[in-house]
Motif scaffolding. Structure first.
Motif, mmCIF file in Angstrom:
data_model
loop_
_atom_site.group_PDB
_atom_site.id
_atom_site.type_symbol
_atom_site.label_atom_id
_atom_site.label_comp_id
_atom_site.label_asym_id
_atom_site.label_seq_id
_atom_site.Cartn_x
_atom_site.Cartn_y
_atom_site.Cartn_z
ATOM 1 N N UNK A 61 0.419 -1.280 -0.485
ATOM 2 C CA UNK A 61 -0.386 -0.249 -0.303
ATOM 3 C C UNK A 61 0.749 1.099 0.513
ATOM 4 N N UNK A 62 1.761 1.331 0.574
ATOM 5 C CA UNK A 62 2.788 2.484 0.541
ATOM 6 C C UNK A 62 4.300 2.077 1.248
ATOM 7 N N UNK A 63 5.124 2.853 0.664
ATOM 8 C CA UNK A 63 6.723 2.902 0.499
ATOM 9 C C UNK A 63 7.441 4.450 0.976
ATOM 10 N N UNK A 64 8.453 4.558 1.591
ATOM 11 C CA UNK A 64 8.544 5.551 1.623
ATOM 12 C C UNK A 64 9.838 5.607 2.551
ATOM 13 N N UNK A 65 11.186 6.766 1.619
ATOM 14 C CA UNK A 65 12.483 6.828 2.231
ATOM 15 C C UNK A 65 12.411 6.954 4.232
ATOM 16 N N UNK A 66 13.133 6.796 4.389
ATOM 17 C CA UNK A 66 12.967 7.506 5.986
ATOM 18 C C UNK A 66 14.288 7.846 6.032
ATOM 19 N N UNK A 67 15.904 7.584 5.663
ATOM 20 C CA UNK A 67 16.332 8.166 5.858
ATOM 21 C C UNK A 67 17.495 7.434 4.635
ATOM 22 N N UNK A 104 2.074 -2.919 4.487
ATOM 23 C CA UNK A 104 1.725 -4.328 3.609
ATOM 24 C C UNK A 104 0.138 -4.067 4.399
ATOM 25 N N UNK A 105 -0.829 -5.016 4.128
ATOM 26 C CA UNK A 105 -1.782 -4.907 4.638
ATOM 27 C C UNK A 105 -2.066 -6.029 4.166
ATOM 28 N N UNK A 106 -2.043 -7.376 5.944
ATOM 29 C CA UNK A 106 -2.349 -8.695 5.914
ATOM 30 C C UNK A 106 -3.410 -9.124 5.943
ATOM 31 N N UNK A 159 17.988 -0.775 6.877
ATOM 32 C CA UNK A 159 17.005 -0.838 7.853
ATOM 33 C C UNK A 159 16.057 -0.987 7.021
ATOM 34 N N UNK A 160 15.469 -2.067 7.521
ATOM 35 C CA UNK A 160 13.953 -1.918 6.439
ATOM 36 C C UNK A 160 12.995 -2.170 8.047
ATOM 37 N N UNK A 161 11.884 -0.874 7.805
ATOM 38 C CA UNK A 161 10.793 -0.597 8.646
ATOM 39 C C UNK A 161 9.581 -1.011 8.184
ATOM 40 N N UNK A 162 9.411 -2.253 9.197
ATOM 41 C CA UNK A 162 8.066 -3.090 7.891
ATOM 42 C C UNK A 162 7.128 -2.540 8.931
ATOM 43 N N UNK A 163 5.227 -1.872 8.276
ATOM 44 C CA UNK A 163 4.706 -1.155 9.104
ATOM 45 C C UNK A 163 3.771 -2.570 8.424
ATOM 46 N N UNK A 178 6.882 10.125 8.477
ATOM 47 C CA UNK A 178 6.954 8.726 7.595
ATOM 48 C C UNK A 178 5.350 8.637 6.906
ATOM 49 N N UNK A 179 4.794 8.629 7.768
ATOM 50 C CA UNK A 179 3.262 7.995 6.623
ATOM 51 C C UNK A 179 2.508 9.151 5.931
ATOM 52 N N UNK A 180 3.285 10.834 6.361
ATOM 53 C CA UNK A 180 2.193 11.632 6.204
ATOM 54 C C UNK A 180 2.788 12.382 4.523
ATOM 55 N N UNK A 181 4.011 11.035 4.942
ATOM 56 C CA UNK A 181 5.008 12.123 2.663
ATOM 57 C C UNK A 181 4.357 11.435 2.172
ATOM 58 N N UNK A 182 4.854 11.572 0.945
ATOM 59 C CA UNK A 182 4.090 11.213 -0.505
ATOM 60 C C UNK A 182 5.386 9.960 -1.048
ATOM 61 N N UNK A 183 4.050 9.021 -1.596
ATOM 62 C CA UNK A 183 4.711 7.564 -2.355
ATOM 63 C C UNK A 183 6.180 7.603 -2.728
ATOM 64 N N UNK A 184 7.291 7.112 -2.147
ATOM 65 C CA UNK A 184 8.380 7.283 -2.872
ATOM 66 C C UNK A 184 8.911 5.174 -2.474
ATOM 67 N N UNK A 185 9.581 4.982 -4.090
ATOM 68 C CA UNK A 185 10.173 4.189 -4.130
ATOM 69 C C UNK A 185 11.672 3.511 -3.604
ATOM 70 N N UNK A 186 11.890 2.830 -3.334
ATOM 71 C CA UNK A 186 13.572 2.674 -3.669
ATOM 72 C C UNK A 186 14.451 3.215 -4.875
ATOM 73 N N UNK A 187 15.780 3.831 -4.153
ATOM 74 C CA UNK A 187 15.747 4.365 -5.740
ATOM 75 C C UNK A 187 17.001 3.536 -6.616
#
Length: 276
Positions: free
Chosen positions: A150-156, A164-166, A215-219, A264-273
């Motif tokens: 559903x969403x992903x974004x860079x943390x730093x 993910x929705x499971x 680092x992977x942040x998994x929500x 972080x969740x309020x940011x625009x969605x962005x895929x990994x570089x």
């Protein structure tokens, strides 16, 4: 992100909760004890291991057979939820959960159904980039369930958030007429609301088997209500609202990381570089 509530105490004693988090009993001579999501005292999902350096995980087990939706909330959740406190939705679903601190998050998500091993599978792509394949099996982790991204974004520069929705049960178990009904309503502009209990697990590889040791942040949102809505939204390319009750005590994240999540969740969605 639509709204973030204040952390609040919800739930009932773990022995009375239909859903709770636990650790399996240690067998003599057995391996490390698994971290589990339990439904009706049965292990439903194996979760990321406690060490924080093992790969992010939500693996459906063969005893995961129950949804936890509340019939009394069906009409209330048939449309968009603007204030989760209105109508007692948080307290109603909180009664299914073990007593603890939860952070309510009201989100808009546009789900994309992913089949493990197929295009878009996190476990076959992004996770392998950071951890490599499982060193015993020589294969990626396998969640044993379709799921929604559903969403992903860079943390730093060295960390990335994945959402993910499971579903508690596979979409193939859904009733076709209900999925079609929701899809038709969404085509007319209705935005229904789903409800989930969620974890935030922050994992970092300790050994460089992969090419990118970030680092992977998994929500991860485990659906309580909304199995038909999520499938309909994914098929129709439509949004749904998601009321997430994020467990603070059972997530593998520190206080500072949990505090950063709403921004972080309020940011625009962005895929990994890397584009993986």
């Amino acid at each position: 992100m639509i709204r973030t509530g204040d952390p609040r105490t919800l739930g009932v004693p773990a022995s009375e909760a239909r859903l709770h988090f636990g650790t399996e009993l240690q067998e003599l001579g057995g391996g490390p004890r698994r971290r589990l999501l339990m439904v009706d005292d049965e292990p439903a999902f194996e979760l990321s291991f406690y060490c924080g350096t093992c790969p992010l995980l939500f693996r459906r087990l063969d005893t995961a057979r129950e949804r936890l939706s509340l019939e009394s909330m069906q009409e209330r959740l048939g449309g968009p939820l603007d204030d989760p406190d209105d109508g007692g939705v948080i307290d109603a679903f909180g009664a299914l959960l073990p007593e603890g601190e939860y952070l309510p998050l009201l989100l808009t998500v546009e789900p994309r159904l992913v089949i493990p091993g197929k295009e878009g599978d996190y476990f076959s792509h992004e996770q392998v980039t950071s951890w490599g394949v499982d060193q015993f099996w020589g294969l990626p982790e396998y969640p044993h369930t379709p799921y929604y991204r559903t969403f992903e974004t860079a943390v730093d520069p060295d960390a990335h958030l994945y959402e993910f929705v499971v579903p508690m049960v596979p979409p193939t178990w859904n009733e076709r007429d209900r999925v079609e009904e929701y899809a038709a309503r969404m085509e007319q502009g209705t935005v229904p609301t789903a409800v989930a209990v969620s974890t935030l697990d922050v994992c970092q590889p300790a050994i460089g088997f992969g090419d990118d040791p970030s680092v992977h942040w998994g929500l991860t949102h485990f659906l309580l209500d909304g199995h038909h809505k999520l499938e309909a939204a994914a098929a129709a390319g439509r949004p749904v609202r998601l009321l997430s009750l994020l467990t603070l005590g059972e997530s593998l994240a520190g206080a500072d990381e949990r505090a950063r999540l709403p921004a972080l969740r309020a940011r625009p969605r962005s895929a990994r570089a890397t584009g993986t």
